[in-house]
Design a protein around this motif. Sequence first.
Motif, mmCIF file in Angstrom:
data_model
loop_
_atom_site.group_PDB
_atom_site.id
_atom_site.type_symbol
_atom_site.label_atom_id
_atom_site.label_comp_id
_atom_site.label_asym_id
_atom_site.label_seq_id
_atom_site.Cartn_x
_atom_site.Cartn_y
_atom_site.Cartn_z
ATOM 1 N N UNK A 357 0.858 -1.191 0.000
ATOM 2 C CA UNK A 357 0.000 0.000 0.000
ATOM 3 C C UNK A 357 0.885 1.229 0.000
ATOM 4 N N UNK A 358 0.654 2.122 -0.954
ATOM 5 C CA UNK A 358 1.427 3.371 -1.059
ATOM 6 C C UNK A 358 0.476 4.540 -0.824
ATOM 7 N N UNK A 359 0.789 5.379 0.161
ATOM 8 C CA UNK A 359 -0.031 6.556 0.464
ATOM 9 C C UNK A 359 0.251 7.629 -0.584
ATOM 10 N N UNK A 360 -0.802 8.118 -1.233
ATOM 11 C CA UNK A 360 -0.660 9.080 -2.326
ATOM 12 C C UNK A 360 -0.330 10.452 -1.751
ATOM 13 N N UNK A 361 0.577 11.137 -2.405
ATOM 14 C CA UNK A 361 0.982 12.514 -2.076
ATOM 15 C C UNK A 361 1.473 12.645 -0.631
ATOM 16 N N UNK A 362 2.137 11.608 -0.140
ATOM 17 C CA UNK A 362 2.678 11.676 1.215
ATOM 18 C C UNK A 362 3.797 12.713 1.315
ATOM 19 N N UNK A 363 4.624 12.809 0.287
ATOM 20 C CA UNK A 363 5.709 13.796 0.300
ATOM 21 C C UNK A 363 5.159 15.216 0.333
ATOM 22 N N UNK A 369 2.849 20.316 5.727
ATOM 23 C CA UNK A 369 2.496 20.273 7.141
ATOM 24 C C UNK A 369 3.659 19.863 8.031
ATOM 25 N N UNK A 370 4.744 19.372 7.440
ATOM 26 C CA UNK A 370 5.893 18.971 8.235
ATOM 27 C C UNK A 370 5.964 17.466 8.400
ATOM 28 N N UNK A 371 7.171 16.983 8.744
ATOM 29 C CA UNK A 371 7.387 15.549 8.879
ATOM 30 C C UNK A 371 6.648 14.981 10.080
ATOM 31 N N UNK A 372 6.423 15.798 11.094
ATOM 32 C CA UNK A 372 5.660 15.303 12.248
ATOM 33 C C UNK A 372 4.246 14.950 11.842
ATOM 34 N N UNK A 373 3.639 15.791 10.988
ATOM 35 C CA UNK A 373 2.295 15.496 10.498
ATOM 36 C C UNK A 373 2.300 14.241 9.627
ATOM 37 N N UNK A 374 3.362 14.068 8.833
ATOM 38 C CA UNK A 374 3.450 12.857 8.023
ATOM 39 C C UNK A 374 3.551 11.605 8.882
ATOM 40 N N UNK A 375 4.344 11.667 9.961
ATOM 41 C CA UNK A 375 4.431 10.518 10.864
ATOM 42 C C UNK A 375 3.087 10.243 11.538
ATOM 43 N N UNK A 376 2.381 11.315 11.912
ATOM 44 C CA UNK A 376 1.068 11.140 12.537
ATOM 45 C C UNK A 376 0.076 10.514 11.559
ATOM 46 N N UNK A 377 0.178 10.898 10.269
ATOM 47 C CA UNK A 377 -0.692 10.294 9.259
ATOM 48 C C UNK A 377 -0.434 8.793 9.145
ATOM 49 N N UNK A 378 0.837 8.402 9.107
ATOM 50 C CA UNK A 378 1.153 6.978 9.005
ATOM 51 C C UNK A 378 0.700 6.229 10.253
ATOM 52 N N UNK A 379 0.784 6.860 11.418
ATOM 53 C CA UNK A 379 0.338 6.213 12.650
ATOM 54 C C UNK A 379 -1.172 5.984 12.624
ATOM 55 N N UNK A 380 -1.943 7.009 12.205
ATOM 56 C CA UNK A 380 -3.394 6.842 12.143
ATOM 57 C C UNK A 380 -3.791 5.812 11.088
ATOM 58 N N UNK A 381 -3.101 5.836 9.935
ATOM 59 C CA UNK A 381 -3.402 4.850 8.902
ATOM 60 C C UNK A 381 -3.097 3.435 9.396
ATOM 61 N N UNK A 382 -2.015 3.282 10.140
ATOM 62 C CA UNK A 382 -1.673 1.962 10.677
ATOM 63 C C UNK A 382 -2.765 1.458 11.622
#
Length: 850
Positions: A357-363, A369-382
């Motif tokens: 599974x590849x999250x679209x437009x993660x970069x 929003x910053x890398x912290x927001x990206x990590x939070x997105x991956x945590x919620x998706x997990x």
Amino acid sequence: MTTWTRRRNFLWVPTVVVVAVVLIAGSRMIALSVRHDAAVARETAATVANTSVRKMEPLLQKLTDLAERRAALAALVPSHRDTLASLESLPPAAKAFWMTSDDKVQGSRPVEAAAANAIASEWRSVDSAHTVPGSAVLGPMRLGSQWLIAVRFPIAASSPLAVTRLPGWSLAYADLDELIAASHLGRLIDMGYDFELSQVEPSSSRSRSFVNSRTEHLTDTVAARIRLPVAAAIPGSYLELAIRPRDGWFPATLLVSEIGLLVFLAWLFAFGTHELTQEVQRSRAALVAALQRQRTTNQRLAAEMQQRLNLQETFDHARFHDAFTGLPNRRYFMDQLDRALRDLRKQRRQCLAVIIVDIVRFKLINDILGHTAGDELMLQAARRFEKTTSAFEGVLARWGGDQFAVLILDLASREAAMNVAGSLKEELRSPFDLRRHRLVVAATMGVTWVESGQRRAEDIVREADIALSAAKHHKTAKILGYAPNMAGQAANLVSLEADLHVARERHELQLLFQPIVNLQTYKMVGAEALLRWRHPVEGVLAPDRFLGVAEETGLMVPITRWIILRAVRVAEDWLRRLPANQEFFISVNLSPTALRDPDLSQYVASLLRETQLPPSLLKFELTEAALISNVGAARETLDQLHALGLQLMLDDFGTGYSSLSYLQLFPFDFVKIDRPFVNRMASDQANTGMTAAMLQMAGSLNLTAIAEIIETEEAALALQTMGCDYGQGYYFSEPIEAEPALQLLRSEQPFQSRPEISATLKIRPLEEDGSPTIRIRLDQPPDQPAQETSPTMKLRPPIEDGSPTVRIQLEQPPDQPAQETSPTLKLRPVEEDGSPTIRLAADPVEEPQS
């Protein structure tokens, strides 16, 4: 013990007394110094403020003189019925106009009409709220991003016998920024001052700030009032310049140095006594510290032993798990996949499946929003994916920065794997809450299934990766299962990438030019540069075939620079060979990656300097999608290009995000209306209304409209009626090389209507894929000998898209019965690429009777 404690305290008394005396005396001296220096600084600041104010007053007086001269000039013109209609004969002046007694504006320049009307409206508001004297100053007032200040002067009667009623006023105005620049207020910053220019209304105790060198309101300032040449329109109001030293009235560094000196002196005087008293204290403290170290060492040894045990457990967990999400990592996933393959070989399981599974437009989320927001997105998706994977036996792992991997250990069919992927996709439908933002995130998935255990884990993961790559490039499907032909497609993509790296050195890249036509005269006024790649094997490739690869491999910036260089050289050649008075331009498309090139503007500027090419001959096109990828970088780059004199076009307007704020945020001069609003205008009333609204919007924003992909005469005529400025498309001309484009531009001949059906048609050889076969008879000139041709040709079923229609006679073998065939075949125009050409005899198609 009590005696020893008293003796120790007594030893501190001399030190405390010395320190107290030095500190009290030094503090008093510092306070006197601060007061004196602050008073001197205020006197100096008052002098500087008055000097700056004196520089602004002559500029206001000059503005008043202009209004007075214009009033005197208007007084010499005889009025009729107390109106200023006769003033139309007087020449207009820059930033000056007349206003009648009923607040109508006359005598303003067309480009200044909006400003004049806004100033007149402000005067009308002030007249209704206050009693304003005949000659008065109003402002500053906001008009868009400008602050304007205006002077009104009454127009007196031209003779004593004239009517005593004032026919109106003469008004002159100026931009507050120009007054500030002329009075050199910016030098205050170089002198170390912060300043604020504001308007004070004593009656309402209100102060409006217009110019401020800082973001917050200045306090504790020295103010100087600006003397107005005439009375203020708002009674009692006045303009005031307030300044304050940037470092304060007493520099903190000087205060710190004086306090430091005081502390040093206190320490120096008390050092001797302090050392004598502390020597005994240090000896005792050393003994106590030795005992404490012994106890601490024993405790640390015990803690280290326990910590080593805990660390070993933590290391084992971190080795096989992701640190942020807590999910198993790639190493653990591969171990489990190897174990599952061993079970499959022993027939303990029926079928396995792997989903990446590849999250679209993660970069993009990380960048905005910053890398912290990206990590939070991956945590919620997990956490969401865990709900789905908990229903079956398997492994959910963090595969990469923006990817997850799912191993399904037992499946009944391939459809079950696709259903699981669909369930994972459904988990992403609900918005994610990230830093007070609600985002809807999509994902692409590659699925592969394994029915045989005689395979390697790496090969299975590679198949899932290939399926994921195919899903990323697919236009609609975002979940794809692996198919054997995908490996060949991936290999072709790698080969295409390798060829692209050497395409420029081999001179395989080429620019074609599609004419841009004035829709009122049908004459060519410019051209859009379009990139083509003459691949030695694939033939001519359109940009959509290889620009995505260029973006991913970092070749987009050098390719863009090559396009700009080539366009500049062509423009230079055209300028030399065309008549001196003939105007034209060439537009070049910029990609999102090119906008992030920090040296793009310097590169373009160097080309313009080298070729001495006027900037008006080169324009750049950008899509809305390119702007939103990085608004800050895009705005900086576009401002730099616009500062060079280059004009900018918003391409595909109306087909992307269509944010009107982009038209104000970025310095665009043109908008290009794309196919959905142009191609079917003549028959689609909704599209016609939409196009008309977009053209009217562009005109109101002082933007020039260019209609793209005009393919029919009806569309061209409709756009001409709506007042569209320019257009381009296959109706006028297909993309052509530089020399034919130059000949069209030089001829200055209007484009003629083109027939709906071309006499010849380019058809490339098609692959053998089981499509229906028809026989086409070749039409050869009588003066040429007959040549051997292929007896059959494969044509795939066409798509109904409004393309031109031709009738093709089918030739059937005599021993087969006649069969019903489609009477028409849809063929789109094909680019010039050197393919074999055959001639088809056109048979007019009869329209069915309604």
